[in-house]
Design an enzyme around this catalytic site. Structure first.
Site, short mmCIF file in Angstrom:
data_model
loop_
_atom_site.label_atom_id
_atom_site.label_comp_id
_atom_site.label_asym_id
_atom_site.label_seq_id
_atom_site.Cartn_x
_atom_site.Cartn_y
_atom_site.Cartn_z
N ASP A 181 91.87 73.73 44.56
CA ASP A 181 93.17 74.33 44.27
C ASP A 181 93.96 73.53 43.25
O ASP A 181 94.99 74.01 42.76
CB ASP A 181 93.98 74.45 45.57
CG ASP A 181 93.24 75.24 46.64
OD1 ASP A 181 92.64 76.27 46.27
OD2 ASP A 181 93.25 74.83 47.81
N ASP A 227 95.17 73.57 49.73
CA ASP A 227 94.84 72.29 50.37
C ASP A 227 93.68 71.56 49.72
O ASP A 227 93.47 70.39 49.96
CB ASP A 227 94.48 72.53 51.84
CG ASP A 227 93.14 73.25 51.97
OD1 ASP A 227 92.86 74.14 51.15
OD2 ASP A 227 92.37 72.90 52.88
N ASP A 249 96.01 79.96 48.92
CA ASP A 249 94.59 79.76 49.08
C ASP A 249 94.28 80.24 50.50
O ASP A 249 95.16 80.23 51.36
CB ASP A 249 94.29 78.26 48.92
CG ASP A 249 92.99 77.84 49.55
OD1 ASP A 249 91.96 78.41 49.18
OD2 ASP A 249 93.00 76.95 50.43
P1 ADP Z 1 87.99 78.71 49.30
O1 ADP Z 1 88.65 79.15 48.02
O2 ADP Z 1 88.04 79.80 50.32
O3 ADP Z 1 88.54 77.39 49.81
P2 ADP Z 1 85.50 77.56 48.11
O4 ADP Z 1 85.75 77.76 46.64
O5 ADP Z 1 85.56 76.17 48.63
O6 ADP Z 1 86.40 78.56 49.01
O7 ADP Z 1 84.05 78.15 48.43
C1 ADP Z 1 83.75 79.47 48.11
C2 ADP Z 1 82.43 79.90 48.68
O8 ADP Z 1 81.36 79.10 48.14
C3 ADP Z 1 82.32 79.74 50.17
O9 ADP Z 1 82.89 80.81 50.86
C4 ADP Z 1 80.80 79.69 50.33
O10 ADP Z 1 80.26 80.99 50.28
C5 ADP Z 1 80.33 78.94 49.12
N1 ADP Z 1 80.16 77.48 49.38
C6 ADP Z 1 80.81 76.48 48.74
N2 ADP Z 1 80.37 75.27 49.20
C7 ADP Z 1 79.43 75.51 50.16
C8 ADP Z 1 78.60 74.70 51.00
N3 ADP Z 1 78.63 73.36 50.97
N4 ADP Z 1 77.75 75.32 51.83
C9 ADP Z 1 77.69 76.66 51.88
N5 ADP Z 1 78.43 77.49 51.13
C10 ADP Z 1 79.29 76.94 50.26
MG MG Z 2 91.11 75.68 50.80
#
Ligand code: ADP
Ligand code: MG
Length: 339
Positions: free
Chosen positions: A288, A284, A38
């Site tokens: 995931d 984390d 991730d």
């Molecule tokens: P990662 O796989 O990198 O951990 P996430 O699945 O948690 O990413 O989030 C993917 C994308 O969704 C973020 O990069 C962002 O663009 C958007 N996103 C998710 N939650 C939020 C939030 N609370 N505020 C703003 N953008 C968000």
């Molecule tokens: Mg993460």
């Protein structure tokens, strides 16, 4: 296999803050040939900070834009939400000229202990959000009562739709992304930042550029895995441009970006089917968990979220990526001793 050797292995692991759930996890780890990481919070520090902002609308003051974005994000546990709250709070505390604000922010906003976290959420933003909905992989959607200053300039405060999130969120909600906004995003993403857009009443009024630095040990760990004969992949919900930049910094060519939480497990399953080898997933977040379960070996890193810890075969108590090497290496050594 002698159970005793495996027990010795798990014992050594425990001393290094590595929790292994059962000896068969140790055995499966020995067959791993692909490691899927991730990005956010795993390869990066997971402590993103706002490095820039833009206001695209002349109808919205910078302060009001901050208050509205913060009110919306106060409901979210996402690290990006936390970064926006910290930024809004420090900007609003120091004054109103955005130039002064930029220079008084020494790059990173104070790093979070729990009181800091509490403080951020409990700040009385001058506008209030309600019916907030977190949308996985997209952002937050809510209703906000605009700030008092609106009323002061003769406008009736009325509830407006506020969206805070990425392109996909705007597309889903039918909010157009202008050329100016798109150019801003291209520029910032080209520098490895993630852009979060803020739309008020169906119009994008501003954006934040947020950077999450790589963990210092990430490059070394990826190259060590490669020397162990393992292929490294990245799977992330973040946008393609940012993901490719992080991957390039690590010398990783296998990247899947803009993947929704359920999609991460799909990526793992596809790798298992295509390559017929053991696949480890290192992550984390809550996001995931399905992938950690799907993988032959699920490795939760950092204190992690409870759900990730539950879904994993290995729990690395420290958030140090070197422990991934220790964990996989340990399995090799243990099984060399057994067979
Ligand atoms: P990662 O796989 O990198 O951990 P996430 O699945 O948690 O990413 O989030 C993917 C994308 O969704 C973020 O990069 C962002 O663009 C958007 N996103 C998710 N939650 C939020 C939030 N609370 N505020 C703003 N953008 C968000
Ligand atoms: Mg993460």
């Amino acid at each position: 296999a002698t159970p005793t050797a495996a027990m010795v292995g798990t014992g050594i692991a425990a001393k290094n803050g590595i929790l292994i759930k059962g000896a068969d996890a140790l055995e499966r780890a020995n067959k791993v040939r692909i490691v899927v990481f991730d990005k956010t919070g795993t390869l990066t520090k997971g402590r993103p900070a706002v490095t820039d902002h833009a206001v695209f609308s002349t109808e919205v003051a910078f302060e009001e834009f901050l208050h509205m974005a913060a009110a919306a994000e106060a409901s979210s546990e996402h690290p990006l939400a936390r970064a926006i709250l910290a930024y809004a709070r420090s900007c609003l505390r120091v004054g109103s000229s955005s130039l002064d604000l930029q220079s008084s922010l020494s790059g990173e906003v104070s790093d979070g202990e729990n009181d800091e976290e509490e403080g951020l959420r409990n700040t009385a933003w001058i506008c209030r959000a309600h019916d907030a909905e977190g949308l996985a992989g997209r952002g937050v959607k809510c209703w906000v009562e605009p700030a008092v200053p609106l009323a002061a300039v003769g406008l009736q405060p009325s509830t407006v739709r506020v969206l805070v999130g990425n392109r996909a969120l705007m597309a889903d909600e039918g909010v157009p992304v202008s050329r100016e906004v798109a150019d801003y995003m291209l520029e910032k993403e080209g520098q490895g930042a993630t852009c979060v857009l803020v739309a008020i009443a169906q119009s994008v009024v501003g954006a934040f550029a947020i950077k999450d630095p790589l963990k210092p040990e990430a490059i070394g760990v990826v190259s060590a895995l490669r020397h162990m004969g393992l292929a490294c992949h990245i799977v992330t919900g973040d946008n393609w441009r940012t993901a490719r930049i992080v991957a390039a910094q690590l010398g990783i060519i296998n990247v899947q970006a803009e993947v929704l939480p359920a999609g991460k497990a799909e990526v793992v399953r596809a790798l298992q089917q295509t390559h017929k080898v053991g696949v480890a997933m290192v992550g984390d977040g809550v996001n995931d968990s399905p992938a950690l379960v799907q993988a032959d070996v699920g490795i939760a890193i950092g204190s992690g979220t409870d759900i990730a810890v539950e879904a994993a075969d290995y729990v690395l108590m420290r958030s140090d990526l070197e422990d991934v090497l220790t964990a996989l290496d340990l399995s090799k050594k243990t099984f060399r001793r057994i067979y």
